[in-house]
Design a protein around this motif. Structure first.
Motif, short mmCIF file in Angstrom:
data_model
loop_
_atom_site.label_atom_id
_atom_site.label_comp_id
_atom_site.label_asym_id
_atom_site.label_seq_id
_atom_site.Cartn_x
_atom_site.Cartn_y
_atom_site.Cartn_z
N VAL A 62 0.85 -1.19 0.00
CA VAL A 62 0.00 0.00 0.00
C VAL A 62 0.88 1.24 0.00
N LEU A 63 0.51 2.22 -0.80
CA LEU A 63 1.30 3.44 -0.91
C LEU A 63 1.31 4.21 0.41
N GLY A 64 2.45 4.82 0.71
CA GLY A 64 2.53 5.66 1.89
C GLY A 64 1.75 6.95 1.70
N SER A 65 1.62 7.37 0.44
CA SER A 65 0.85 8.56 0.09
C SER A 65 0.34 8.39 -1.34
N ASN A 66 -0.84 8.92 -1.62
CA ASN A 66 -1.39 8.87 -2.97
C ASN A 66 -0.91 10.04 -3.83
N ASP A 67 -0.20 10.98 -3.23
CA ASP A 67 0.22 12.19 -3.95
C ASP A 67 1.00 11.84 -5.21
N GLY A 68 0.58 12.41 -6.33
CA GLY A 68 1.30 12.22 -7.58
C GLY A 68 1.00 10.93 -8.30
N TYR A 69 0.12 10.11 -7.76
CA TYR A 69 -0.17 8.83 -8.43
C TYR A 69 -0.86 9.08 -9.77
N ASP A 70 -0.31 8.51 -10.82
CA ASP A 70 -0.87 8.61 -12.17
C ASP A 70 -0.38 7.41 -12.95
N ALA A 71 -1.29 6.51 -13.31
CA ALA A 71 -0.89 5.28 -14.00
C ALA A 71 -1.93 4.91 -15.04
N GLN A 72 -1.48 4.14 -16.03
CA GLN A 72 -2.37 3.68 -17.08
C GLN A 72 -2.44 2.17 -17.07
N GLY A 73 -3.58 1.64 -17.47
CA GLY A 73 -3.77 0.21 -17.47
C GLY A 73 -5.16 -0.14 -17.96
N VAL A 74 -5.58 -1.35 -17.68
CA VAL A 74 -6.89 -1.84 -18.10
C VAL A 74 -7.83 -1.86 -16.90
N ALA A 75 -8.97 -1.22 -17.05
CA ALA A 75 -9.99 -1.21 -16.00
C ALA A 75 -11.00 -2.31 -16.24
N SER A 76 -11.56 -2.82 -15.15
CA SER A 76 -12.69 -3.74 -15.20
C SER A 76 -13.78 -3.15 -14.31
N TRP A 77 -14.92 -3.85 -14.21
CA TRP A 77 -15.98 -3.36 -13.32
C TRP A 77 -16.63 -4.53 -12.60
N TYR A 78 -17.21 -4.22 -11.45
CA TYR A 78 -17.90 -5.27 -10.69
C TYR A 78 -19.28 -4.79 -10.30
N GLY A 79 -20.24 -5.73 -10.29
CA GLY A 79 -21.62 -5.32 -10.15
C GLY A 79 -22.50 -6.19 -9.27
N PRO A 80 -23.52 -6.85 -9.86
CA PRO A 80 -24.58 -7.49 -9.09
C PRO A 80 -24.10 -8.52 -8.08
N ASN A 81 -23.07 -9.28 -8.42
CA ASN A 81 -22.63 -10.34 -7.51
C ASN A 81 -22.04 -9.79 -6.21
N PHE A 82 -21.72 -8.51 -6.19
CA PHE A 82 -21.15 -7.89 -5.00
C PHE A 82 -22.12 -6.95 -4.30
N GLN A 83 -23.26 -6.69 -4.89
CA GLN A 83 -24.16 -5.68 -4.36
C GLN A 83 -24.49 -5.92 -2.88
N SER A 84 -24.29 -4.87 -2.09
CA SER A 84 -24.58 -4.86 -0.64
C SER A 84 -23.60 -5.68 0.20
N LYS A 85 -22.58 -6.25 -0.42
CA LYS A 85 -21.58 -6.97 0.37
C LYS A 85 -20.55 -6.00 0.91
N SER A 86 -19.82 -6.42 1.94
CA SER A 86 -18.85 -5.55 2.57
C SER A 86 -17.64 -5.31 1.67
N THR A 87 -17.21 -4.07 1.58
CA THR A 87 -15.97 -3.75 0.89
C THR A 87 -14.82 -3.82 1.89
N SER A 88 -13.62 -3.61 1.41
CA SER A 88 -12.46 -3.65 2.30
C SER A 88 -12.46 -2.53 3.33
N SER A 89 -13.22 -1.47 3.05
CA SER A 89 -13.33 -0.37 4.00
C SER A 89 -14.38 -0.64 5.07
N GLY A 90 -15.14 -1.73 4.88
CA GLY A 90 -16.23 -2.04 5.81
C GLY A 90 -17.56 -1.48 5.37
N GLU A 91 -17.56 -0.63 4.36
CA GLU A 91 -18.81 -0.08 3.83
C GLU A 91 -19.49 -1.11 2.94
#
Length: 281
Positions: A62-91
């Motif tokens: 995990v980064l010590g700071s997000n300052d200056g972060y800029d990167a390129q890559g391939v994005a994906s998405w997640y949807g119905p199978n995760f709806q209302s489940k806990s995220t890593s933040s607890g939300e």
């Protein structure tokens, strides 16, 4: 040995196998938010941001700071199978909100995501970890993926840039051209239209604009060693370009998403864990 909060590991493992979902089953498009997340300063507790953690045998730092972060890559998405489940933040995950998952950015935080194939942009709040499957840089919520036009294919070439409430927002054309054309972070009311108003949109193309940067080296001896290692692995489409005092070693252009995944896996196998996508137009 670095240790990770057991609760965080359980949440990460619970979500890893369905990451990168592109199905549209049980989706109500009308519920999806259209306004960007509004950046604000939030606490980033240490329990959500350990120095490192391990998922599926791979360790992420995990980064010590997000300052200056800029990167390129391939994005994906997640949807119905995760709806209302806990995220890593607890939300609870809400596929209709403007959120995202990232492996190493500190959470919670905010990023500007630009689709390099059509110029569409979205600001999301990063509140989850992932994606851990394949070579993906970020997992977007359904709403965010819909806004930048990547629902159908399930993936898109993107630029991911960390932002704060004080960050001027670059237009999509300036991200591609490198010209610093900036606009202030829009208000919630103006957000949906202000960010997407680029006069000239990027259209990154596989086989033409996409490269993988293996590294940048100051000493030519290191460059030659890297070239030799790549040649031994059968990777021959290698270029070396000067950049200031450094020499950038790149593979490409990369012909397709399948070739990108194959090359990234191959590079990781021979020890180039920090290889990353670079889009040039």
């Amino acid at each position: 040995m670095n240790r990770t909060d057991p609760w965080l590991v359980l949440v990460l493992l619970a979500t890893v196998f369905l990451s990168g979902c592109s199905t549209v089953n049980r989706v109500n498009p009308g519920e999806a938010a259209t306004s960007d997340a509004v950046p604000r300063f939030e606490p980033q507790p240490s329990r959500l941001n350990p120095p490192s953690y391990t998922v599926l045998g791979r360790t992420y730092h995990v980064l010590g700071s997000n300052d200056g972060y800029d990167a390129q890559g391939v994005a994906s998405w997640y949807g119905p199978n995760f709806q209302s489940k806990s995220t890593s933040s607890g939300e609870r995950y809400n596929m209709y909100a403007m959120t995202a998952a990232h492996k190493t950015l500190r959470i919670p935080s905010y990023v500007l995501v630009t689709n390099m194939e059509n110029g569409k942009q979205v600001i999301v709040r990063v509140n989850d970890r992932g994606p851990f499957m394949s070579n993906r840089i970020i997992d977007l919520s359904y709403a965010a993926a819909k806004k930048i036009g990547m629902i159908g294919r399930g993936t898109a070439m993107v630029d991911v840039r960390s932002i704060t409430p004080d960050t001027p927002i670059p237009t999509s054309q300036s991200i591609v051209s490198g010209v610093p054309t900036l606009s202030a972070i829009p208000s919630p009311v103006a957000s949906a239209t202000a960010i997407s108003a680029a006069a000239s949109l990027p259209h990154a193309v596989w086989g033409q604009d996409v490269f993988i940067q293996v590294g940048a080296f100051g000493e030519m001896g290191h460059v030659i060693t890297v070239q030799q290692r790549l040649a031994q692995a059968g990777i021959t489409a290698v270029s070396v370009t000067p950049f200031g005092t450094l020499n950038r070693v790149r593979v490409g252009p990369v012909a397709s998403l399948a070739d990108y995944d194959r090359l990234m896996d191959q590079l990781r196998t021979i020890g180039f864990d920090n290889a990353q996508m670079v889009v040039e137009q």
